[in-house]
Design a protein around this motif. Structure first.
Motif, PDB file in Angstrom:
ATOM      1  N   LEU A   1       0.843  -1.192   0.000  1.00 56.11           N
ATOM      2  CA  LEU A   1       0.000   0.000   0.000  1.00 56.11           C
ATOM      3  C   LEU A   1       0.878   1.242   0.000  1.00 56.11           C
ATOM      4  O   LEU A   1       1.854   1.329   0.738  1.00 56.11           O
ATOM      5  CB  LEU A   1      -0.919   0.002   1.224  1.00 56.11           C
ATOM      6  CG  LEU A   1      -1.753  -1.265   1.435  1.00 56.11           C
ATOM      7  CD1 LEU A   1      -2.669  -1.087   2.636  1.00 56.11           C
ATOM      8  CD2 LEU A   1      -2.560  -1.588   0.198  1.00 56.11           C
ATOM      9  N   SER A   2       0.506   2.209  -0.829  1.00 53.33           N
ATOM     10  CA  SER A   2       1.304   3.423  -0.967  1.00 53.33           C
ATOM     11  C   SER A   2       0.800   4.503  -0.017  1.00 53.33           C
ATOM     12  O   SER A   2      -0.406   4.628   0.215  1.00 53.33           O
ATOM     13  CB  SER A   2       1.231   3.945  -2.407  1.00 53.33           C
ATOM     14  OG  SER A   2       1.702   2.966  -3.314  1.00 53.33           O
ATOM     15  N   PRO A   3       1.700   5.306   0.536  1.00 53.01           N
ATOM     16  CA  PRO A   3       1.277   6.423   1.388  1.00 53.01           C
ATOM     17  C   PRO A   3       0.652   7.524   0.541  1.00 53.01           C
ATOM     18  O   PRO A   3       0.848   7.577  -0.675  1.00 53.01           O
ATOM     19  CB  PRO A   3       2.592   6.894   2.023  1.00 53.01           C
ATOM     20  CG  PRO A   3       3.647   6.488   1.044  1.00 53.01           C
ATOM     21  CD  PRO A   3       3.164   5.200   0.425  1.00 53.01           C
ATOM     22  N   PRO A   4      -0.107   8.408   1.155  1.00 50.96           N
ATOM     23  CA  PRO A   4      -0.747   9.489   0.388  1.00 50.96           C
ATOM     24  C   PRO A   4       0.275  10.458  -0.177  1.00 50.96           C
ATOM     25  O   PRO A   4       1.329  10.694   0.420  1.00 50.96           O
ATOM     26  CB  PRO A   4      -1.651  10.168   1.431  1.00 50.96           C
ATOM     27  CG  PRO A   4      -1.055   9.815   2.755  1.00 50.96           C
ATOM     28  CD  PRO A   4      -0.449   8.466   2.591  1.00 50.96           C
ATOM     29  N   GLU A   5      -0.049  10.991  -1.331  1.00 50.67           N
ATOM     30  CA  GLU A   5       0.816  11.970  -1.988  1.00 50.67           C
ATOM     31  C   GLU A   5      -0.028  13.169  -2.410  1.00 50.67           C
ATOM     32  O   GLU A   5      -0.975  13.004  -3.206  1.00 50.67           O
ATOM     33  CB  GLU A   5       1.485  11.333  -3.202  1.00 50.67           C
ATOM     34  CG  GLU A   5       2.458  12.234  -3.938  1.00 50.67           C
ATOM     35  CD  GLU A   5       3.596  12.718  -3.073  1.00 50.67           C
ATOM     36  OE1 GLU A   5       3.947  13.904  -3.185  1.00 50.67           O
ATOM     37  OE2 GLU A   5       4.114  11.906  -2.272  1.00 50.67           O
ATOM     38  N   PRO A   6       0.207  14.385  -1.893  1.00 54.65           N
ATOM     39  CA  PRO A   6       1.330  14.790  -1.046  1.00 54.65           C
ATOM     40  C   PRO A   6       1.295  14.149   0.341  1.00 54.65           C
ATOM     41  O   PRO A   6       0.250  13.680   0.781  1.00 54.65           O
ATOM     42  CB  PRO A   6       1.172  16.307  -0.967  1.00 54.65           C
ATOM     43  CG  PRO A   6      -0.277  16.558  -1.224  1.00 54.65           C
ATOM     44  CD  PRO A   6      -0.703  15.509  -2.201  1.00 54.65           C
TER      45      PRO A   6
END
Length: 440
Positions: free
Chosen positions: A230-235
């Protein structure tokens, strides 16, 4: 048979049905066709679009045709006909074509400007309905997946306990274990059976909730890939998301349009004090006059019509005060929408961040729980561990796996909620999430 093999058998049985499984995008498309709440939003948008045409109509010419036809019957008498009466009978027909073109009507102009803002607000509200539908589908979809996983883990745990129960009985028969081990395993097996029933019921409830949105009772849903990252939020900062939510959130944008419309409503109310000017024209025919029944008179008129309001009993002033208060409410509602959007962004951002941390911790816990189970099983075989230790280790492992799966789903849904709060969620985000599911 090893416990991990039991789990794999159950998982494989479900994966064999994937060819007929429903994925997230398919569920969303089904919901767009079936969901009554979304259908209502679509109908509301179409109805709202007509406001612009209605507002424009107040600036365009108004044409009307009027007419009447009357039969007059009577008699006349007088000094010209002493002792006599004269019957009279004729038909009177009037037809008139009237045209009125507003030249200066501030109320109509303000109505038109308001209608454009109301249409814009309606379009944004429909976009919000699409986002709400995507979130409802995603939440219901992953709730079903979580319930499916819970049932898989319960069944795997039941098989593992069955094996442990059989082992305890064999050891008791040969005298290497007490009857207590058998009773403990039997007790844990009975408890697991009760949990299985409750989990099956929960799965049916979750499937019906998804069917309420999509119109189709789901079979097996396509699940997440194994060990998906799972990817962290960006920004990566909460401030950026909050700033975006305060400006771009669809509820905020919609309320901004409505606040502007409310401001124009003040001007519309004040226009009640202003004069109006219209160009008017008419063309008419009148046939069948009393003094000349056979005569037809044709008239054509062109001119302007001027109206100056003098006193309306205080209604116009009251409407102005009402509009000022309504505009203040609209501005307050706009500020409320901004605050709610900001809070939703903060909550979703923290949900994603905490979810990622929880997933990482549970992944580590799964590894350690599996190691603990293997150690307890080995210890039981050599006599340094008792049966309850193995049963507890089994329960800990499957509980950890269930919690890990749920944490992943919650994190993904919170990611969607974060983008929804910021006003950036699109179907492409659902497609990206759908790509994390198993190949169909």
């Amino acid at each position: 048979m090893r416990i991990t093999q039991s789990a794999l058998i159950l998982a494989s049985a479900l994966m064999a049905m994937q060819a007929h499984a429903t994925d997230l995008l398919q569920a969303y498309r089904d919901a767009q066709v079936y969901d009554s709440q979304f259908a209502g939003a679509l109908a509301s948008r179409e109805a709202n679009r007509e406001k612009s045409a209605q507002g424009l109509a107040g600036l365009l010419p108004q044409v009307a045709i009027t007419g009447n036809s009357n039969r007059i019957e009577g008699s006349s008498s007088g000094t010209a006909f002493p002792g006599q009466s004269r019957d009279i009978g004729y038909t009177s027909t009037t037809m008139q074509l009237q045209l009125q073109q507003p030249i200066y009507r501030p109320v109509n102009f303000n109505n038109y400007e308001q209608s454009k803002l109301q249409v814009a607000a309606g379009e944004v509200q429909f976009e919000q309905a699409k986002i709400d539908l995507a979130l409802r589908v995603a939440q219901a979809y992953f709730d079903v997946l979580a319930a499916q996983d819970a049932l898989i883990f319960i069944n795997a745990q039941k098989l593992a306990i069955t094996e442990q129960l059989a082992s305890a009985k064999r050891n008791f028969e040969v005298g290497t274990a007490t009857i207590t081990d058998t009773h403990e395993a039997q007790s844990r097996f009975d408890l697991t059976m009760a949990q299985e029933i409750a989990t099956q019921n929960d799965l049916e409830v979750k499937r019906n909730l998804l069917a309420q949105i999509t119109g189709k009772l789901p079979g097996t849903l396509t699940g997440l890939r194994q060990r998906v990252r799972l990817s962290p939020p960006e920004p990566s900062t909460m401030t950026k998301w909050v700033e975006s939510a305060e400006v771009s959130n669809f509820s905020v944008v919609s309320q901004s349009f409505l606040a502007e419309a409310a401001k124009l409503d003040i001007e519309r109310a004040r226009s009640g004090h202003k004069p109006t000017l219209d160009a008017v024209a008419s063309y008419g025919q009148n046939k069948g006059l009393a003094y000349a029944p056979q005569l037809t008179i044709t008239t054509t008129t062109i001119g302007v019509q001027f109206n100056v309001p003098v006193f309306s009993g205080g209604a116009t002033s009251s409407q102005v005060r009402q509009a000022v208060s309504a505009e203040a409410k609209a501005r307050a509602d706009l500020e409320t929408a901004r605050r709610n959007a900001a809070q939703s962004a903060r909550t979703a951002f923290l949900g994603v961040q905490n979810g990622l941390s929880q997933v990482k911790a549970l992944e580590a816990a799964e590894v350690s729980s599996n190691s603990a189970l293997e150690s307890n099983r080995l210890g039981y075989e050599v006599g340094v561990r008792i049966n309850i230790d193995v049963l507890n280790a089994q329960q800990q492992l499957y509980s950890t796996r269930r919690d890990l799966a749920k944490a992943r789903y919650d994190t993904l849904v919170n990611g969607l909620k974060l983008k929804a709060a910021a006003g950036t969620l699109t179907e492409a985000d659902l497609a990206a999430l759908n790509a994390l599911l198993e190949e169909r």
